[in-house]
Design a protein around this motif. Structure first.
Motif, PDB file in Angstrom:
ATOM      1  N   ASN A 120      -0.520 -19.058  29.012  1.00 44.49           N
ATOM      2  CA  ASN A 120       0.030 -20.139  29.832  1.00 44.49           C
ATOM      3  C   ASN A 120      -0.889 -20.450  31.005  1.00 44.49           C
ATOM      4  O   ASN A 120      -1.159 -21.607  31.296  1.00 44.49           O
ATOM      5  CB  ASN A 120       1.407 -19.747  30.374  1.00 44.49           C
ATOM      6  N   ALA A 121      -1.363 -19.400  31.684  1.00 50.12           N
ATOM      7  CA  ALA A 121      -2.200 -19.613  32.875  1.00 50.12           C
ATOM      8  C   ALA A 121      -3.452 -20.405  32.498  1.00 50.12           C
ATOM      9  O   ALA A 121      -3.877 -21.306  33.231  1.00 50.12           O
ATOM     10  CB  ALA A 121      -2.573 -18.280  33.509  1.00 50.12           C
ATOM     11  N   VAL A 163      12.116 -21.792  33.411  1.00 49.65           N
ATOM     12  CA  VAL A 163      10.938 -21.495  32.574  1.00 49.65           C
ATOM     13  C   VAL A 163      11.129 -20.270  31.676  1.00 49.65           C
ATOM     14  O   VAL A 163      10.474 -20.156  30.646  1.00 49.65           O
ATOM     15  CB  VAL A 163       9.631 -21.343  33.405  1.00 49.65           C
ATOM     16  N   GLY A 170       8.053 -27.480  29.486  1.00 45.58           N
ATOM     17  CA  GLY A 170       7.783 -28.530  30.463  1.00 45.58           C
ATOM     18  C   GLY A 170       7.177 -29.742  29.773  1.00 45.58           C
ATOM     19  O   GLY A 170       6.800 -29.686  28.608  1.00 45.58           O
ATOM     20  N   ARG A 176       2.044 -31.953  24.172  1.00 46.46           N
ATOM     21  CA  ARG A 176       0.894 -31.441  23.404  1.00 46.46           C
ATOM     22  C   ARG A 176       1.226 -31.451  21.926  1.00 46.46           C
ATOM     23  O   ARG A 176       2.290 -30.975  21.524  1.00 46.46           O
ATOM     24  CB  ARG A 176       0.597 -29.985  23.817  1.00 46.46           C
ATOM     25  N   GLY A 182       8.038 -22.868  23.453  1.00 40.20           N
ATOM     26  CA  GLY A 182       8.907 -22.552  24.580  1.00 40.20           C
ATOM     27  C   GLY A 182       9.551 -21.183  24.472  1.00 40.20           C
ATOM     28  O   GLY A 182      10.614 -20.945  25.042  1.00 40.20           O
ATOM     29  N   LEU A 183       8.899 -20.276  23.736  1.00 47.34           N
ATOM     30  CA  LEU A 183       9.451 -18.914  23.614  1.00 47.34           C
ATOM     31  C   LEU A 183       8.597 -17.879  24.341  1.00 47.34           C
ATOM     32  O   LEU A 183       9.022 -16.732  24.502  1.00 47.34           O
ATOM     33  CB  LEU A 183       9.556 -18.515  22.139  1.00 47.34           C
ATOM     34  N   LEU A 185       7.613 -17.256  27.507  1.00 48.26           N
ATOM     35  CA  LEU A 185       8.151 -16.593  28.692  1.00 48.26           C
ATOM     36  C   LEU A 185       9.482 -15.900  28.403  1.00 48.26           C
ATOM     37  O   LEU A 185       9.795 -14.873  29.018  1.00 48.26           O
ATOM     38  CB  LEU A 185       8.304 -17.595  29.837  1.00 48.26           C
TER      39      LEU A 185
HETATM   40  P1  ADP Z   1       5.342 -22.843  25.985  1.00 47.80           P
HETATM   41  O1  ADP Z   1       5.303 -22.472  24.548  1.00 47.80           O
HETATM   42  O2  ADP Z   1       5.804 -24.251  26.206  1.00 47.80           O
HETATM   43  O3  ADP Z   1       4.088 -22.507  26.755  1.00 47.80           O
HETATM   44  P2  ADP Z   1       6.621 -20.772  27.607  1.00 47.80           P
HETATM   45  O4  ADP Z   1       7.945 -20.108  27.449  1.00 47.80           O
HETATM   46  O5  ADP Z   1       5.430 -19.890  27.568  1.00 47.80           O
HETATM   47  O6  ADP Z   1       6.546 -21.929  26.526  1.00 47.80           O
HETATM   48  O7  ADP Z   1       6.638 -21.574  28.969  1.00 47.80           O
HETATM   49  C1  ADP Z   1       7.726 -22.457  29.243  1.00 47.80           C
HETATM   50  C2  ADP Z   1       7.272 -23.596  30.128  1.00 47.80           C
HETATM   51  O8  ADP Z   1       6.950 -23.093  31.439  1.00 47.80           O
HETATM   52  C3  ADP Z   1       6.002 -24.298  29.660  1.00 47.80           C
HETATM   53  O9  ADP Z   1       6.293 -25.324  28.734  1.00 47.80           O
HETATM   54  C4  ADP Z   1       5.447 -24.855  30.970  1.00 47.80           C
HETATM   55  O10 ADP Z   1       6.082 -26.075  31.299  1.00 47.80           O
HETATM   56  C5  ADP Z   1       5.887 -23.831  32.013  1.00 47.80           C
HETATM   57  N1  ADP Z   1       4.812 -22.871  32.373  1.00 47.80           N
HETATM   58  C6  ADP Z   1       4.688 -21.593  31.949  1.00 47.80           C
HETATM   59  N2  ADP Z   1       3.628 -20.988  32.514  1.00 47.80           N
HETATM   60  C7  ADP Z   1       3.042 -21.907  33.320  1.00 47.80           C
HETATM   61  C8  ADP Z   1       1.896 -21.902  34.206  1.00 47.80           C
HETATM   62  N3  ADP Z   1       1.142 -20.805  34.363  1.00 47.80           N
HETATM   63  N4  ADP Z   1       1.620 -23.044  34.886  1.00 47.80           N
HETATM   64  C9  ADP Z   1       2.399 -24.149  34.731  1.00 47.80           C
HETATM   65  N5  ADP Z   1       3.475 -24.220  33.933  1.00 47.80           N
HETATM   66  C10 ADP Z   1       3.817 -23.116  33.231  1.00 47.80           C
END
Ligand code: ADP
Length: 226
Positions: A120-121, A163, A170, A176, A182-183, A185
């Motif tokens: 994500n980062a 999140v 988001g 994209r 979205g799993l 986190l």
């Molecule tokens: P995804 O598969 O969409 O990355 P995650 O569960 O990993 O799902 O993250 C959920 C949402 O949290 C992401 O869609 C994004 O909007 C937001 N997000 C997570 N990590 C970050 C980050 N480091 N910077 C900005 N937004 C983040």
């Protein structure tokens, strides 16, 4: 819904392919598309299985015997795995290690936690961004503290509480084409909590986000001299 969509996409790819006779090239392109659809489905199923296992542990099911893991080593592994992708996006990865912090956990689970946060980062950093992984020991609370900080796009305040929700994505992720589901986190949270820890986030839109994981130190790790 999240499972039905990739299956429906795969079905329509196949239906389209069978609709009329096609050239070899068209069949090949169709099969390539199906393979990509299948890989996404496989990845989604694996994530859901991880989540289910962490839920079972949290509900009291026996965890397997766990050996102490060096946090720095497992962060290094995850960073090394993602470095080619980070390089291709011109995002720098930094590690500020504390050499001998250990936690009781499954090595794969630890790598999944760091990898999801790092992915994500990197994903939400602009060209030229820096992602910093910092490992610390909170002696008073007997905890290992690992933060993953980026100076990327950040998270809107109204999204911040959501999140960690399952299937929350988001706008940037939803738009994209090959976005996540979205799993990521939700899995981090479930795994960290299954090991008796917690995960939190602070973020400022336009400045970046910091995710902080706290995990209980392995026995005998409570003071720096031990
Ligand atoms: P995804 O598969 O969409 O990355 P995650 O569960 O990993 O799902 O993250 C959920 C949402 O949290 C992401 O869609 C994004 O909007 C937001 N997000 C997570 N990590 C970050 C980050 N480091 N910077 C900005 N937004 C983040």
């Amino acid at each position: 819904h999240e499972l039905k969509t990739p299956v429906a996409i795969q079905k329509s790819t196949l239906q389209l392919l069978l609709h009329k006779p096609r050239s070899n090239e068209e069949y090949k392109a169709g099969l390539d598309q199906c393979l990509r659809d299948t890989e996404r489905l496989e990845d989604l199923l694996q994530r859901m299985l991880r989540l289910a296992r962490a839920d079972q542990w949290a509900a009291g099911d026996a965890q397997p015997d766990l050996a102490p893991q060096l946090v720095a080593g497992s962060c290094e592994d995850s960073i090394a795995g993602l470095k080619p992708w980070a390089d291709s996006r011109n995002v720098a990865l930094r590690l500020v290690p504390d050499g001998d912090v250990r936690v009781l956990a499954d090595a794969d689970d630890l790598r999944i936690i760091w990898a999801n946060l790092l992915q994500n980062a990197i994903q939400y950093s602009p060209n030229g961004g820096t992602v910093t992984v910092k490992i610390e020991r909170e002696t008073g609370a007997s905890q290992a503290v690992v933060s993953v900080a980026d100076n990327g796009y950040g998270i809107a305040p109204d999204h911040l509480p959501r999140v960690f929700d399952r299937f929350f994505r988001g706008d940037r992720s939803r738009s994209r084409e090959t976005g996540g589901v979205g799993l990521g986190l939700a899995i981090v949270k479930a795994l960290v909590e299954a090991y008796g820890g917690n995960v939190s986030v602070t973020s400022e839109p336009g400045r970046g986000s910091t995710f902080t994981v706290r995990l209980p130190l392995a026995p005998g790790e409570t003071s720096p001299s031990s």
